[in-house]
Design a protein around this motif. Structure first.
Motif, mmCIF file in Angstrom:
data_model
loop_
_atom_site.group_PDB
_atom_site.id
_atom_site.type_symbol
_atom_site.label_atom_id
_atom_site.label_comp_id
_atom_site.label_asym_id
_atom_site.label_seq_id
_atom_site.Cartn_x
_atom_site.Cartn_y
_atom_site.Cartn_z
ATOM 1 N N GLY A 164 0.808 -1.221 0.000
ATOM 2 C CA GLY A 164 0.000 0.000 0.000
ATOM 3 C C GLY A 164 0.834 1.260 0.000
ATOM 4 N N ALA A 165 2.047 1.200 0.530
ATOM 5 C CA ALA A 165 2.907 2.391 0.531
ATOM 6 C C ALA A 165 3.228 2.843 -0.890
ATOM 7 N N SER A 166 3.270 1.902 -1.838
ATOM 8 C CA SER A 166 3.568 2.295 -3.225
ATOM 9 C C SER A 166 2.465 3.172 -3.788
ATOM 10 N N ALA A 167 1.191 2.914 -3.427
ATOM 11 C CA ALA A 167 0.089 3.762 -3.899
ATOM 12 C C ALA A 167 0.201 5.163 -3.302
ATOM 13 N N TYR A 168 0.537 5.241 -2.020
ATOM 14 C CA TYR A 168 0.703 6.545 -1.358
ATOM 15 C C TYR A 168 1.792 7.352 -2.047
ATOM 16 N N LEU A 169 2.947 6.696 -2.339
ATOM 17 C CA LEU A 169 4.058 7.386 -2.980
ATOM 18 C C LEU A 169 3.748 7.739 -4.428
ATOM 19 N N TRP A 170 2.994 6.885 -5.131
ATOM 20 C CA TRP A 170 2.691 7.142 -6.537
ATOM 21 C C TRP A 170 1.878 8.422 -6.699
ATOM 22 N N PHE A 171 0.870 8.584 -5.835
ATOM 23 C CA PHE A 171 -0.033 9.732 -5.994
ATOM 24 C C PHE A 171 0.414 10.965 -5.199
ATOM 25 N N ARG A 172 1.270 10.794 -4.175
ATOM 26 C CA ARG A 172 1.635 11.928 -3.333
ATOM 27 C C ARG A 172 3.111 12.292 -3.421
ATOM 28 N N GLY A 173 3.959 11.417 -3.974
ATOM 29 C CA GLY A 173 5.398 11.651 -3.918
ATOM 30 C C GLY A 173 6.017 12.242 -5.168
ATOM 31 N N GLY A 174 5.216 12.622 -6.153
ATOM 32 C CA GLY A 174 5.769 13.205 -7.363
ATOM 33 C C GLY A 174 6.509 12.157 -8.209
ATOM 34 N N ASP A 175 7.394 12.682 -9.065
ATOM 35 C CA ASP A 175 8.121 11.778 -9.972
ATOM 36 C C ASP A 175 9.009 10.810 -9.194
ATOM 37 N N VAL A 176 9.687 11.303 -8.175
ATOM 38 C CA VAL A 176 10.555 10.433 -7.373
ATOM 39 C C VAL A 176 9.719 9.378 -6.664
ATOM 40 N N PHE A 206 10.010 5.309 -6.927
ATOM 41 C CA PHE A 206 10.199 4.490 -5.726
ATOM 42 C C PHE A 206 9.085 3.430 -5.609
ATOM 43 N N ALA A 207 7.850 3.838 -5.961
ATOM 44 C CA ALA A 207 6.715 2.911 -5.888
ATOM 45 C C ALA A 207 6.923 1.728 -6.831
ATOM 46 N N MET A 208 7.402 2.008 -8.058
ATOM 47 C CA MET A 208 7.625 0.929 -9.015
ATOM 48 C C MET A 208 8.751 -0.008 -8.549
ATOM 49 N N VAL A 209 9.794 0.581 -7.964
ATOM 50 C CA VAL A 209 10.891 -0.252 -7.450
ATOM 51 C C VAL A 209 10.391 -1.158 -6.338
ATOM 52 N N GLN A 210 9.533 -0.590 -5.447
ATOM 53 C CA GLN A 210 9.008 -1.402 -4.358
ATOM 54 C C GLN A 210 8.152 -2.547 -4.888
ATOM 55 N N CYS A 211 7.309 -2.282 -5.857
ATOM 56 C CA CYS A 211 6.438 -3.324 -6.418
ATOM 57 C C CYS A 211 7.264 -4.392 -7.137
ATOM 58 N N ALA A 212 8.263 -3.947 -7.912
ATOM 59 C CA ALA A 212 9.112 -4.903 -8.633
ATOM 60 C C ALA A 212 9.863 -5.790 -7.649
#
Length: 578
Positions: A90-102, A106-112
């Motif tokens: 779930g942290a990847s969704a938070y970072l995807w929508f709230r963390g900008g490009d970085v 980071f979200a994609m790296v976590q999911c991968a």
């Protein structure tokens, strides 16, 4: 899927629990650093709760790895896995929508990373693997697609396409890894089956050797002993020649049997060495006396040359030293038709060197390296002309190596061969070396009362013919129970005990005699056709005075009995004085 696979997944998840929690702490801290707020702390608390639930649900497999889960428990495990992954990722969704490009990177790296982790560590159970992969994949593909729809930027769908390519490559890699793991497991299982099969075959070989050794030695005892007794009678020249042929053939048969047993012990790594003082010149003289008549019968001189610096005695295994020298002299006499055989002994301060040279047929250069191989001789016609298994030299070299030495050969075809035995042995110094005290057997055995237990009538008859001329008083019984009964009522000077007998075997009879008052201290001599090391160890545990094997050597039997009776007499005198 077997219960063992669930237990394996449970063990992996249990071992990696501290790592997952530490990584979750790092991800939460990173999310808070990118987007400060309360949500990273709430997410980390949810991760701890779901990981605790996961620990509780899978604990049952760790407690009982063989437990077979029912359908309801499989569903519970799958649901727990889905919940854990959904919360963790779930942290990847938070970072995807709230963390900008970085944050999106980071979200994609976590999911991968999550996909890679579950694919490698949960593939043993398909239901658990699908539950974990589906949850991670939903984030991995869903976030780029949802982001493209919300932002209206359809170029972001290329990210989803890249994620799909990554997942396809991951599936191939995981499948290959699973196939490799399966192949390794199959190879390991095959190796274990082969090892068990080899152990069974080894045990069967040992049993076969034990049985065949006993069954051959029993009739050979009658053949060789009867031949030796016959040679003591009045015979004409032709009859004496026939008896000599019979004895020689018996010796050859026993030599072959002993070679096979020795070779089996060496191959199994069970050859044990003894350490004792050996009077060098006396031992060499004994071997020379044994082989000189045979060499002279072939028209060959046997000479012994011992260098002055050779010590009077050394410490080694005298029996194995004699066995090697016996094989070397046997080959020299066998393959030398005229000329001489020379045994040259040298000493360099640390090693004893014995060179046996002959003027025989020699060994072809292309066969020189093969003479020490098992069951091989210099040429295919050797066995037909001279006999033998080809084990003598192989056993001799292995014995030399076990003793820390070497055995090598130099030869020129048509001019003879030289076999060189080199052994590292310490010289015996600081004390006088005395030759073994010889006991005059007839005098020592006259009037002695001997109990002999053997279930074969022929063997009992042979013992009578061998020992009565020495003046012994023999009591013959057919089994261990009769021996025990006789030993409980009458004192004996020595007891001869066979091993395999009906009613009660020799080992049990010996143990019970040792517990009795009448013959508890009487020397018991094992006289058996069971000649393996395991049999010797069993007799040693029973407390025998000596271990003799059949066929019976009349000289060794009389000498051992005389020594046992003398030792028993000394013990009685010492007890009376005390």
């Amino acid at each position: 899927m077997t219960a063992t696979a669930y237990a394996l997944v449970s063990q992996v998840r249990y071992r990696e629990l501290p790592t997952r929690l530490a990584l979750a702490g790092f991800i939460g801290a990173t999310a808070w650093f990118m987007v400060p707020g309360v949500w990273p702390a709430v997410w980390f608390s949810a991760v701890v709760a779901t990981q605790a639930l996961d620990w509780v649900v899978f604990r049952r497999f760790r407690a009982n790895p063989e437990w077979e889960p029912d359908r309801a428990y499989v569903v519970l495990c799958s649901a727990t896995t889905v919940l854990s992954v959904v919360v963790y990722a779930g942290a990847s969704a938070y970072l995807w929508f709230r963390g900008g490009d970085v944050g999106r990177i980071f979200a994609m790296v976590q999911c991968a990373g999550g996909l890679l982790h579950v694919s490698l560590h949960m593939h043993q159970v398909r239901t658990i693997l699908i539950s974990a992969v589906a949850s991670h994949a939903t984030y991995f593909l869903g976030l780029p697609i949802l982001g493209a729809v919300i932002a209206g930027n359809w170029h972001e769908l290329l990210i989803a396409l890249g994620c799909l390519l990554y997942m396809s490559h991951l599936v191939v890699a995981v499948r290959q890894s699973s196939m490799t793991t399966t192949a390794l497991k199959s190879a390991r299982d095959a190796e274990q089956r082969a090892r068990r099969k080899a152990e069974v075959a080894s045990a069967a070989k040992s049993d076969f050797l034990a049985v065949i050794s006993h069954e051959i030695r029993t009739p050979m005892n009658a053949v060789i002993s009867a031949a030796n007794l016959l040679r003591r009678t009045r015979l004409d020249i032709r009859q004496r020649e026939h008896v000599s042929m019979l004895i020689d053939a018996g010796d050859v048969l026993m030599g072959l049997l002993n070679d096979v047993l020795d070779f089996s012990k060496i191959e199994a790594g069970k050859m044990e060495l003894e350490s004792a003082d050996m009077v060098v010149r006396e031992r060499l003289a004994t071997m020379a006396r044994l082989w000189e008549p045979r060499a002279m019968a072939n028209g060959v001189r046997l000479r012994l040359r011992v260098a002055p610096e050779v010590p009077e005695a050394v410490r080694t295994d005298p029996l194995r030293f004699q066995q090697i020298l016996f094989n070397l002299l046997s080959n020299a006499v066998k393959f030398t038709g005229d000329g001489e055989i020379v045994v040259a002994v040298d000493w360099d301060g640390a090693r004893l060197s014995v060179a046996v040279s002959d003027t025989g047929c020699g060994i072809p250069a292309d066969r020189l390296t093969q003479v020490f191989n098992s069951f091989e001789q210099a040429d295919v016609g050797t066995t037909r002309r001279h006999g033998g298994t080809g084990l003598g030299l192989a056993i001799s070299r292995r014995l030399a190596e076990i003793m820390g030495g070497t055995l090598s050969v130099e030869s020129v075809e048509g001019h003879g061969s030289t076999f060189i035995l080199t052994l590292p042995v310490p010289a015996v110094v600081g004390e006088a070396v005395r030759p073994e005290r010889r006991i005059e057997t007839t005098q020592a055995l006259r009037g002695r009362s001997i109990l002999a237990a053997d279930d074969h009538e022929v063997n009992r008859r042979i013992l009578t013919l061998l020992l009565e001329p020495h003046g012994c008083r023999l009591t013959l019984v057919e089994n261990g129970a009769e021996a025990l009964e006789a030993a409980s009522t009458e004192p004996f000077d020595a007891i001869l005990m066979d091993m395999q007998m009906p009613v009660m075997d020799g080992l049990e009879a010996t143990r019970r005699i040792r517990e009795g008052a009448v013959n508890g201290g009487t020397p018991v001599i094992a006289l058996t056709a069971n000649a393996l090391d395991s049999h010797r160890e069993a007799w040693d545990a029973a407390g025998v005075h000596a271990f003799l094997t059949k066929p019976i050597d009349p000289v060794v039997l009389a000498g051992t009995l005389a020594e046992a009776c003398a030792a028993e007499r000394r013990e009685r005198i010492d007890s009376a004085v005390a």
